[in-house]
Scaffold this active site. Sequence first.
Site, mmCIF file in Angstrom:
data_model
loop_
_atom_site.group_PDB
_atom_site.id
_atom_site.type_symbol
_atom_site.label_atom_id
_atom_site.label_comp_id
_atom_site.label_asym_id
_atom_site.label_seq_id
_atom_site.Cartn_x
_atom_site.Cartn_y
_atom_site.Cartn_z
ATOM 1 C CE LYS A 116 43.542 46.413 42.199
ATOM 2 N NZ LYS A 116 43.160 47.988 42.699
ATOM 3 C CD GLU A 189 47.548 39.478 43.780
ATOM 4 O OE1 GLU A 189 47.213 39.581 43.915
ATOM 5 O OE2 GLU A 189 48.390 40.811 42.692
ATOM 6 C CG HIS A 224 53.237 48.572 39.878
ATOM 7 N ND1 HIS A 224 53.548 46.510 38.941
ATOM 8 C CD2 HIS A 224 53.947 48.372 40.800
ATOM 9 C CE1 HIS A 224 54.613 46.621 40.183
ATOM 10 N NE2 HIS A 224 54.787 48.035 41.256
ATOM 11 N NE ARG A 283 39.031 53.276 34.755
ATOM 12 C CZ ARG A 283 39.975 52.374 33.841
ATOM 13 N NH1 ARG A 283 39.948 53.074 32.904
ATOM 14 N NH2 ARG A 283 40.844 52.504 34.754
#
Length: 678
Positions: A116, A189, A224, A283
């Site tokens: 990421k 973040e 999440h 994917r």
Amino acid sequence: MITSVLVANRGEIALRIFRTARELGLECVAVYSTADASSPHVAEADAAVHLPGNTPSETYLRADLLIEAARKTGADAIHPGYGFLSENASFARAVIEAGLTWIGPTPESIESMGSKVESKRLMAAAGVPVLTQLSDVTADDLPVLVKASAGGGGRGMRVVRRLEDLAGELEAAEAEALSAFGDGTVFCEPYLATGRHIEVQVLADTHGTVWAVGERECSIQRRHQKVVEEAPSPLVSRLPAMRAELFEAARKAAAAIGYVGAGTVEFLADDDGRFFFLEMNTRLQVEHPVTELTTGLDLVALQLSIADGVALPPAPPATVGHAIEVRLYAEDPAHDWQPQSGVLHRFQVGDFATSERVLRPNVGTVDQISGNIPDEEGAQNASTRRKVGVRVDSGVADGGVVSVFYDPMLAKVICWAPERETAARRLSAVLARAEIHGVTTNRDLLVRILRHPAFLAGETDTAFFERHGLATLAEPLADKETEELSALAAALADAAVRRTSAKVQGRLPGGWRNLASAPQRKTYATANGTYEIAYRFARDGRLLGEHELLSCTPNEVVLAVGGVRRTFRVAAYPGLVCVDSPLGPVALTPVERFPDPTAQVAAGSLLAPMPGTVVRVAVAVGDQVKQGEPLLWLEAMKMEHTVAAPADGIVTELSAEPGRQVEVGAVLAVVQAPEESA
């Protein structure tokens, strides 16, 4: 040309890929762990190879065994599905080096998006909006989201609202990320507490064409992880100018890494339409059916066509109507989303004969869609001719076992309709009438979400559960009155069973006496309480009391309740009775008249809420703890679960240690009040 496909996965997604492969005339090859030997995907395949062991690390994560299985069966292509090795660049490279066709993006593309941290740097350079990565978090930055660089599915994520909690949460996230992905790298973040999770389906061929195939909204999440997904997004539909910007950003993201195949570019957006790149899933996505139902595309067929080198037409088809998908999990939302395992006695959701091919003519492969792409006007006209329909993608069957080794998702239930409200109403009705016996599920929660005024208004940000109260949303569909009626039906059905098996006077009503006598009694327990049912029959067989018995068999009881006819379907299993009716499903546990005293445990005992593995222990015998303080962590079904102190006290016993496998109900620790432990 591909002739035989091995699916390096299990359950629902394996069956989904097999369905398309069969339609294209391809042979289907399955792999299976010991725990999955009786799984429907094994029976459906033309050939299946056993991977000895149960855990993913022993089986579905063994690239060498998967490639050998392909060689052994003559498969010339491998489809990874989603999860497991689907985004593992080393596996993709090994498949290609073995001379097999990899149905997915290049290993280089997977590596580009595997981190990421690195992927956000690439996206920023490509002109895609990104959230700023925080190197030194200060109080002004709070709240922040700690994320695993190599992760997904909510693993390694932590929301930090207080600066003093940051170090501990970073350490916990690193440990979970290392365990789940083999990489403990994490970063911080800004956290948008009320953001919208918007994603764009992309398809790209080897000839330079990149499609943005509609957007999806997946904002309602637990831990999440997505629970409800839909296409198109209610937010984007409200801000139509946003769609073109999203599609352009998604195409830029795919082009920046030379992407090939099916993938998803995920964004976090606010209510004003500003959006930021989150990650790219290299994917097929779990929620791909909503895109299929609104476009008529078969994304698996397109993956196979692209892998064969076929070129995409210049533009994708227009979207039509609205589709909503819910993930039906074996879990208990009311108790910290605890996953459930055990025998799934019955699983009936809607009409299993219905598929997306009934709902909309499936366009299929690239060759079939050339010259057959409707314009927007034609798409809208087509929507008026289509009927509301439901699709069920599932990998379970009656009598199967929900294992502790894998994700607890039982099925994806998807509904298409010309308009969003109709899709939500139809989907909630199908779920409410589903017969799911043997394990606790999130079905009632899903129905309440779909019927909630805020959901119907399109107010579906990531704080949905916090705003509307998880405890309220997770309440059973059946109220106490319904539970009591269901318990009465269960008792009467049980009496019918005894009558049918009686060797003498089997035609007489159960409990009938020539003279008035005490009523027959039966006690059942639910999560809401205990119900002692007392009933008596008159000489003519009528049920004495406020309800009238119209008919009764071991499997169905019909009562007149306040002058209204009510039908209850009853299914009895060892230690469990399931009653289904339009009033709501009820699971009853028969209460024994003389319980086994050896089954009792000491006061203050902390029992394992599920089978799993102890991954961390935070206390030792003799430690003083506060109510709610985490004592240890269990890992089960791809999730980490906290076991906390039930009250203030002292840890007097501790049988848990890292790495230990525990069964449900096992005593992990004992916490006693100071005066009790003295």
